[in-house]
Scaffold this active site. Sequence first.
Site, short mmCIF file in Angstrom:
data_model
loop_
_atom_site.label_atom_id
_atom_site.label_comp_id
_atom_site.label_asym_id
_atom_site.label_seq_id
_atom_site.Cartn_x
_atom_site.Cartn_y
_atom_site.Cartn_z
N LYS A 32 17.15 7.30 -9.51
CA LYS A 32 16.70 5.91 -9.64
C LYS A 32 15.28 5.76 -9.11
O LYS A 32 14.76 6.65 -8.42
CB LYS A 32 17.65 4.97 -8.87
CG LYS A 32 17.81 5.30 -7.40
CD LYS A 32 18.81 4.39 -6.74
CE LYS A 32 18.94 4.75 -5.26
NZ LYS A 32 19.77 3.79 -4.52
N TYR A 258 -12.74 -1.82 8.44
CA TYR A 258 -12.35 -3.22 8.53
C TYR A 258 -11.71 -3.54 9.88
O TYR A 258 -10.90 -2.77 10.40
CB TYR A 258 -11.35 -3.58 7.43
CG TYR A 258 -11.96 -3.59 6.05
CD1 TYR A 258 -12.97 -4.47 5.72
CD2 TYR A 258 -11.47 -2.73 5.07
CE1 TYR A 258 -13.52 -4.48 4.44
CE2 TYR A 258 -12.00 -2.74 3.79
CZ TYR A 258 -13.04 -3.62 3.48
OH TYR A 258 -13.56 -3.64 2.22
#
Length: 368
Positions: A32, A258
């Site tokens: 899956k 950042y």
Amino acid sequence: MRTITIKPQAITHNLNQVKKMAANSKVLAMVKSNAYGHGVAAVLPALQQADGVGVATLTEALEARQLGWDKTIGLIEGAFTADEWQQAIEHDISCVIHHVPQLQWALDNIPPANSATRVVWLKYNTGMNRLGFNAEDIMAAAKRLHEAGYQLILATHFANADDSTHPLNAMQIQRFSDVLSTLQETVSNDIKGSLCNSAGIVNFPEHHYDWVRPGIILYGSAPVIDKSAHELDLQPAMDFSAQIIALQTVQADNAIGYGSRWTAQKDTRTALVSVGYGDGYPRVISDEAYVTVIDTTNDQSYRCAVIGRVAMDMIVIDVSTAPEDVALDSKVILWGDAPHVDEVAAHAGTISYELLCRLSIRPNRIQV
């Protein structure tokens, strides 16, 4: 270049480890979520010794059929609509039945006797409290399906199998065992059982029953909290790598990236790596995170810390441990043998499942 390298031979190795641990059980290998991010097309050939594959959606099931998988396909959440039930019949897909609407679709539209859809995985809620019939309703559902000509596999799912000491495990095992025994005595002695996921396969060898359902273990990640992938003799099926694209020395007391999250305590040689959260590398990661740099000039490897905040397209690493002339195009291993994806997940406060499944389409994919 950002690169995801898939190693099917590692998946085959890991499948063989599962088959050794659960030698008397059939194996429904979970593919899956695009085979946990590895790619269904790349993974299916490596799973030829499995008895079937498990998927979460009908779309995933149809993809496996289109790729040539002709063994069992288990739709582990079952059909979502009556139309999907009909499509499951048309494509020989075996479905989980976990609530009344699915039960009614099965009774209203019975597949041919030779159809794989005649085998249903009847879900029993033993304590996970997501899907499944409760103890009061499971008997009636099983009887109705059996009388309609279905072959039954009683299935449930552990909530805490990764921790062998959790008290709910024993309760779930007992509930499952009691109901399975009662069904075999009162409905049909041909009813099979399926209890164990990856963690259950490792932690509860005496409760493997007829089918096991390995998932993350196939891809080389440890499914339990007290054993590493290495201790379980698992091989990582994916290498995630990028390249150094710039080198610079950051002067003491200067910050990087950042938020100015990291400040150099001394003059520090750094490298920019062409990868970020836009590729699937986690944005939030601890100061213990590291990568392995493979210097193209000498083919030596160096452990280098990730510093500063992870950006969409770049990370910064401390290359003080590498030679001063480390090459611009040196390969950087984000996860693979070292660091292992389990380590990266721990540094990001998550699990390997999430990191593997949320990889983006940007990295180039190759298969060895």
